[in-house]
Design an enzyme around this catalytic site. Structure first.
Site, mmCIF file in Angstrom:
data_model
loop_
_atom_site.group_PDB
_atom_site.id
_atom_site.type_symbol
_atom_site.label_atom_id
_atom_site.label_comp_id
_atom_site.label_asym_id
_atom_site.label_seq_id
_atom_site.Cartn_x
_atom_site.Cartn_y
_atom_site.Cartn_z
ATOM 1 C CB THR A 376 -2.881 -5.421 7.570
ATOM 2 O OG1 THR A 376 -2.573 -4.316 6.743
ATOM 3 C CG2 THR A 376 -1.619 -5.979 8.137
ATOM 4 C CG ASP A 418 1.007 2.248 4.184
ATOM 5 O OD1 ASP A 418 -0.105 2.763 4.375
ATOM 6 O OD2 ASP A 418 1.279 1.090 4.539
ATOM 7 C CB SER A 447 4.889 -0.415 7.824
ATOM 8 O OG SER A 447 3.980 -1.353 8.334
ATOM 9 N N GLY A 468 -4.047 -0.781 10.456
ATOM 10 C CA GLY A 468 -3.507 0.507 10.035
ATOM 11 C C GLY A 468 -2.764 1.202 11.153
HETATM 12 N N1 GLY Z 1 -0.353 -1.000 5.193
HETATM 13 C C1 GLY Z 1 -0.358 -1.178 6.578
HETATM 14 C C2 GLY Z 1 0.899 -0.779 7.246
HETATM 15 O O1 GLY Z 1 1.937 -1.134 6.749
HETATM 16 O O2 GLY Z 1 0.921 -0.119 8.255
#
Ligand code: GLY
Length: 570
Positions: A376, A418, A447, A468
Site C-alpha cells: 500500500t 481483505d 480496510s 496493513g
Molecule cells: N489492503 C490494505 C487495506 O486496505 O487495509
C-alpha cells in the site's frame, strides 16, 4: 526521505515557483492560508509530478490526481489503476471535508464460498495470487471523480506526468528490487507481468529502466474519455478477457457498474485536537477515535513510560476487538459507528484496563480479526490556499495479484484477501475475520487504510501510512507524538509497536522498547514479538498556523520524498 534543511525565514513574494526539498519552511504567519504548498509521498517522482501540477496552477486535488497516477507507474508494487483507495479531502474555501471511497468491490459473481474447496476449506493462495484474487478497481473512477468535482485542471492535464513516466520509464530502486524479489515466483506465473516487471524472468539489476507503454495508453484513454476510458470500451474488454483467461470472474457489467462513493469522514477529539479520518469500509477512523477516547480517560503525561505504553497497548487491543466484530462495508452491514466512537463506550472499555497487568485477549468476548495488506502507499498534500489531501491507496499485497491483463498495463489488485474467506480461518497474514466482512457480490472488503487530518487552533496535520493492519496504530502513535508537541520528522521516524487483539502479542520494531520497558511489559503479562524488519512508510505534513511554518517529512524507512513548494497564490 526526510532531508535536513536549515530553517528558512523569509518574507514571501509570490509569483515565483521555487522548490525546497526538506522539512521546514517559515514565513509570516497567516492563520487562514499556509505560506507554501507541501507534498510528501513514497516516491520522489510522484512528489515531483504533484509539484509540477501545482506549478501549472492546479490545486491540492489536481496534485492528488497527479501523485496517485504517478505512484501507479513508479510504485507498481503498492497501488495503481488496478487497485483502489481512500482520498480524504479538505476544501479550504468552505471547510467541506469528504472521503472519496474508491475501494475495490467484489465481482458480481463472487460469493462467500469463492475461496473454498469442495470440502469447505480455504484454498491457500487463491485470494492472493492470480486474477480470482482481484476486486473491481476503484482508482480510475476516483481520479476522474476528484478531477471533475474538486480540481481546477482537466483530468487530462493532471495525468500528463504519469503518462510521461510510463512512456519514458523509471529506474528501479532498492525498494523495488526487494519487493520484486519477494514476489518473483508469482510474477513469473504471468507472462505479461513478468515481461513488464522482471527482466528475462529474473529480478532486474539496479539501474534497470521499466517502460510501461500499455499503461501509458490506458492512462491516455482515461485522460481522453474519463471513466469510460477504463470501465467501458476496448480497455474494459481487454481487462475482462485477461481476467477470465487467468481464471477470474469479472464481467463487463462489473466494470460498467463501478461507482465511487463520497462518505462523511469519521471525527474524534483528543486533548483539543480534532481528528478526521477514514470512514467504513475502512476501520481506520473508528478504531483511531475509539483508542483516543479510551486514552482520554488517563493522564498519560503523568504516567511513567512503561505504564503509558501498557495503556496504549491495551487501548489498541480493545479497539481492534471491536473492529473484528462490527466493521465491514456500511452499504451491506449495519456498522454502529456512533456507538463505537462514543466517549461512553470508550469509558467502559477503559475501565477494564488494569495498570499493572495485561488483559488476555481471550477474555474479551468477540471474534477474531481481519486485516489489511502488507504493502500500500500514502501521500499528503497541502496547497497554498489551505486545501488538503490525505490519501492511502492499495493493490494489497506487493504487486497485488501479479497479473496484468494483456494489452492494458494494469496490474491487478488482490484486495479480495481483505475479506474474510471463511470465519475463523486465517488469511495470508495469519489473521482471521468475522461475519460483517464476509464476501458478497458488489461489497467492499474491510480496510485499515487511515488517511487522517489532525487540526487545532495551533495547526493542521496531514498524515497516513501503508502497513496493513498496523496502519491504524502507526497513525495513533503519530497523533500521540503530535499531541506531545513533536513535528512530522518525529512522527514518521518513531519506533513502532502494535497490538491487534489477536494474535495476543505486542509486535514491535527492534528499537521500540529498551531493556527496562521490555522487562516491565513482560512483568505485566504481555507477550512481545520483536519484528525482524521495520514497518510502515508514513508521509506527513504540518502547517503551524501560529508561526507560519510548514513541515513535511517522509518516513526514513522508505525512499519517499517530502517537498515544500512556493507558488503563485492560488
Ligand atoms: N489492503 C490494505 C487495506 O486496505 O487495509
Amino acid at each position: 526521505m526526510t532531508a535536513d534543511q536549515p530553517r528558512l525565514r523569509m518574507r514571501l513574494r509570490f509569483g515565483a515557483f521555487l522548490l525546497f526539498v526538506g522539512c521546514v519552511f517559515q514565513a509570516v504567519a497567516d492563520a487562514d492560508r499556509p505560506p507554501v504548498a507541501a507534498i510528501a509521498s513514497a516516491h520522489p517522482l510522484a512528489t515531483q509530478a504533484g509539484m509540477e501540477i501545482l506549478a501549472n496552477g492546479g490545486n491540492a486535488f489536481d496534485a492528488a490526481v497527479a501523485v496517485s497516477a504517478a505512484l501507479a507507474v513508479v510504485e507498481p508494487y503498492s497501488s495503481g489503476l488496478g487497485g483502489g483507495g481512500f482520498w480524504l479531502l479538505h476544501r479550504a474555501r468552505d471547510g467541506f471535508e469528504v472521503m472519496v471511497d474508491g475501494r475495490e468491490k467484489a465481482p458480481l459473481a463472487a460469493g462467500r464460498d469463492l475461496y473454498l474447496d469442495v470440502d469447505g476449506e480455504v484454498v491457500p493462495g487463491l485470494s492472493v495470487d492470480g486474477a480470482l484474487a482481484a476486486g473491481i478497481p476503484g482508482e480510475p473512477a476516483a481520479l476522474d471523480h476528484i478531477a471533475r468535482h474538486y480540481g481546477r485542471l482537466p483530468l487530462a492535464h493532471s495525468l500528463q506526468p504519469a503518462i510521461r513516466l510510463a512512456r519514458e520509464g523509471f529506474v528501479v530502486d532498492a525498494h523495488y528490487l526487494k519487493l520484486a524479489q519477494f514476489r518473483q515466483a508469482a510474477l513469473q506465473n504471468d507472462p505479461e507481468a513478468a515481461d513488464i516487471f522482471l527482466k528475462d524472468d529474473a529480478v532486474p539489476n539496479a539501474g534497470y529502466r521499466i517502460v510501461q507503454s500499455d499503461l501509458a495508453d490506458t492512462l491516455a484513454a482515461i485522460a481522453r474519455f474519463g471513466n469510460a476510458g477504463f470501465y467501458r470500451g476496448p480497455i474494459a474488454r481487454k481487462l475482462v478477457d485477461g481476467v477470465r483467461a487467468d481464471g477470474g470472474i469479472w464481467t463487463l457489467e462489473d466494470l460498467a457498474q463501478y461507482r465511487v462513493v463520497e462518505r462523511e469522514p469519521v471525527q474524534g477529539e483528543f486533548q483539543g485536537l480534532r481528528i478526521t479520518s477514514a470512514a467504513p469500509p475502512s476501520s481506520g477512523g473508528v478504531a483511531l477515535a475509539a483508542m483516543l477516547n479510551m486514552l482520554a480517560n488517563f493522564e498519560l503525561h503523568e504516567l511513567d513510560a512503561a505504564t503509558r505504553t501498557h495503556v496504549v497497548i491495551e487501548s489498541m487491543r480493545r479497539a481492534y476487538r471491536d473492529r473484528s466484530v462490527f466493521l465491514g462495508d456500511p452499504d451491506f452491514v449495519a456498522v454502529p459507528v456512533e456507538r463505537l466512537i462514543s466517549p461512553g463506550h470508550a469509558g467502559r472499555l477503559a475501565q477494564s484496563i488494569q495498570l499493572d497487568r495485561a488483559t488476555p485477549s481471550a477474555t474479551l468476548s468477540g471474534r477474531d480479526i481481519s486485516t489489511g495488506g502488507r504493502d500500500t502507499t500514502h501521500f499528503s498534500i497541502l496547497d497554498g490556499a489551505g486545501n488538503r489531501v490525505a490519501a492511502t491507496l492499495s493493490i494489497n499485497y506487493p504487486f497485488g495479484a501479479c497479473v496484468v491483463p494483456p494489452g492494458t498495463g494494469v496490474l491487478l489488485n488482490d484486495e479480495m484477501d481483505d475479506f474474510s474467506a471463511k470465519p475463523g480461518v486465517p488469511n495470508v497474514y495469519g489473521l482471521v475475520g468475522a461475519e460483517a466482512n464476509a464476501i458478497e457480490p458488489g461489497k467492499r472488503p474491510l480496510s485499515s487504510m487511515s488517511p487522517t487530518f489532525v487540526e487545532s487552533e495551533e495547526g493542521v496535520a496531514i498524515l497516513g501510512t501503508p502497513g496493513g493492519s498496523r496502519i491504524i496504530t502507526m497513525v495513533l502513535l503519530g497523533i500521540l507524538d503530535q499531541a506531545a508537541g513533536n513535528k512530522p520528522d518525529s512522527w514518521v521516524s518513531l519506533p513502532r509497536f502494535h497490538h491487534q487483539y489477536l494474535p495476543d502479542v505486542v509486535q514491535h520494531e527492534a528499537d521500540a522498547f529498551d531493556a527496562d520497558m521490555v522487562k516491565s511489559l513482560i512483568a505485566r503479562g504481555h507477550t512481545l514479538k520483536r519484528l525482524n524488519a521495520e514497518y510502515g512508510n508514513m508521509q506527513a505534513i504540518y502547517w503551524d498556523r501560529k508561526t507560519g511554518q510548514v513541515y513535511a517529512a517522509s518516513d526514513p524507512r522508505g525512499v519517499g520524498d517530502a517537498r515544500i513548494g512556493l507558488f503563485k497564490r492560488q
